[in-house]
Design a protein around this motif. Structure first.
Motif, PDB file in Angstrom:
ATOM      1  N   ASP A   1       0.846  -1.195   0.000  1.00 36.71           N
ATOM      2  CA  ASP A   1       0.000   0.000   0.000  1.00 36.71           C
ATOM      3  C   ASP A   1       0.882   1.246   0.000  1.00 36.71           C
ATOM      4  O   ASP A   1       2.043   1.198   0.428  1.00 36.71           O
ATOM      5  CB  ASP A   1      -0.917   0.005   1.223  1.00 36.71           C
TER       6      ASP A   1
ATOM      7  N   HIS B   1       0.390   5.673   0.563  1.00 39.34           N
ATOM      8  CA  HIS B   1      -0.472   6.835   0.826  1.00 39.34           C
ATOM      9  C   HIS B   1       0.328   8.118   0.675  1.00 39.34           C
ATOM     10  O   HIS B   1       1.528   8.155   0.990  1.00 39.34           O
ATOM     11  CB  HIS B   1      -1.060   6.765   2.245  1.00 39.34           C
TER      12      HIS B   1
ATOM     13  N   HIS C   1      -3.220  -1.472   6.274  1.00 41.94           N
ATOM     14  CA  HIS C   1      -3.854  -1.812   4.990  1.00 41.94           C
ATOM     15  C   HIS C   1      -3.072  -2.915   4.274  1.00 41.94           C
ATOM     16  O   HIS C   1      -3.659  -3.851   3.721  1.00 41.94           O
ATOM     17  CB  HIS C   1      -3.946  -0.571   4.091  1.00 41.94           C
TER      18      HIS C   1
HETATM   19 MG    MG Z   1      -4.561   2.188   1.836  1.00 45.34          MG
END
Ligand code: MG
Length: 306
Positions: free
Chosen positions: A158, A160, A192
């Motif tokens: 993941d 961000h 995540h």
């Molecule tokens: Mg995420």
């Protein structure tokens, strides 16, 4: 249907593959019960513990590295004969009777022996344990003789954006920093990636399927909620989490000092010990968006067992 396929352990699939190679080695036109037994023996020899092969006229093909190599070159499709087909249909029933989530080599062995009295008699006479023959107890062998464990791994990734006026949540805790990760939830990149790795290992899709960012109820929520929910999904399918290994990639801040608290928070939500979670930190050497401090990423490998 996907769930049905999922019930068959990798070990079971290898047994069938090996049975085909045994048929090629034996030069038979079909895969029969003795080839299925040869496959089971190759994959899980412990099921035959106690059998004295000298004491039986039954000669199962020994799949040595040499004949395996030769057989694996053959392209021919080899059909199952009627009895072998029946065994493959009975084995999932054996698994079901014992409440086992997965169909394994132990269930296949019990199924084969349940439909061929002669084979059963021969092997029992040669020292095969009664457990292996019994439809119910063979399927319960996860705790004892012929133990078969299924282990799976999944990966998660993941990324961000890092923006102002957001908290930096990583691994379920707040890390003091001038920026935080953007996201519909709290933007916890590590949580995540862990969810995706676990869902991947269990063949249950990904975090976006289960917790879509179009749903208002997930706005601003702690990502530990997702972690706990994923844990429940796995528990329902009888999966245990064995290990989590993760790399968090960020130029700043320094994450190492926060790892002990992250491991405790994550372990609590995952229902495992902090020792089963390994966290590592990397910078991006000043390169790209992560290197410029505009983003944070995480890579995770999760291992689960049943
Ligand atoms: Mg995420």
């Amino acid at each position: 249907m996907a769930e049905d396929i999922d019930r068959f352990s990798d070990e079971w699939k290898r047994c069938i593959f090996m049975a085909r190679l045994a048929a090629i080695t034996d030069k038979t036109k079909t895969i029969g019960l003795s080839q299925l037994l040869a496959g089971v023996r190759k994959e899980n020899p412990s099921l035959f513990r106690g059998v004295d092969w000298q004491r039986t006229a039954l000669k199962l093909t020994r799949l040595s590295p040499e004949n395996l190599h030769q057989a694996s070159q053959a392209k021919a499709e080899i059909p199952l004969d009627a009895k072998a087909k029946r065994a493959l249909m009975v084995a999932p029933e054996v698994a079901k009777k014992s409440g086992s989530e997965h169909v394994t080599s132990a269930h296949l062995l019990a199924a084969v022996l349940s439909i061929d009295a002669k084979l059963r008699k021969q092997l029992l006479k040669a020292g095969l344990s009664k457990e292996s023959v019994d439809m119910k107890s063979a399927a319960r062998q996860n705790g004892g003789r012929g133990k078969t464990m299924v282990s799976r791994s999944g990966i998660g990734y993941d990324l961000h954006r890092l923006v102002e006026k957001r908290k930096l949540m990583i691994g379920g805790i707040e890390v003091p920093f001038e920026k935080g990760s953007e996201g519909h939830s709290d933007g916890d990149v590590l949580c995540h990636a862990i969810c995706d790795a676990l869902l991947g290992a269990a063949s249950m899709g990904d975090i976006g399927t289960h917790f879509p960012d179009t749903e208002e109820r997930w706005r601003g929520v702690s990502s530990l909620v997702f972690v706990r929910q994923v844990r429940q999904y796995l528990e329902r399918k009888n999966w245990r989490i064995a290990h989590i290994d993760a790399v968090v990639v960020a130029e700043r801040p320094k994450l190492g000092p926060h790892f002990p608290n992250m491991r405790v928070a994550l372990a609590k939500s995952l229902g495992i010990a902090p020792e089963q979670i390994n966290l590592k930190a990397k910078t991006h050497e000043g390169l790209g968006e992560i290197g410029r401090g505009e983003a944070i990423a995480a890579h995770v490998i999760a291992t689960i067992e049943s």
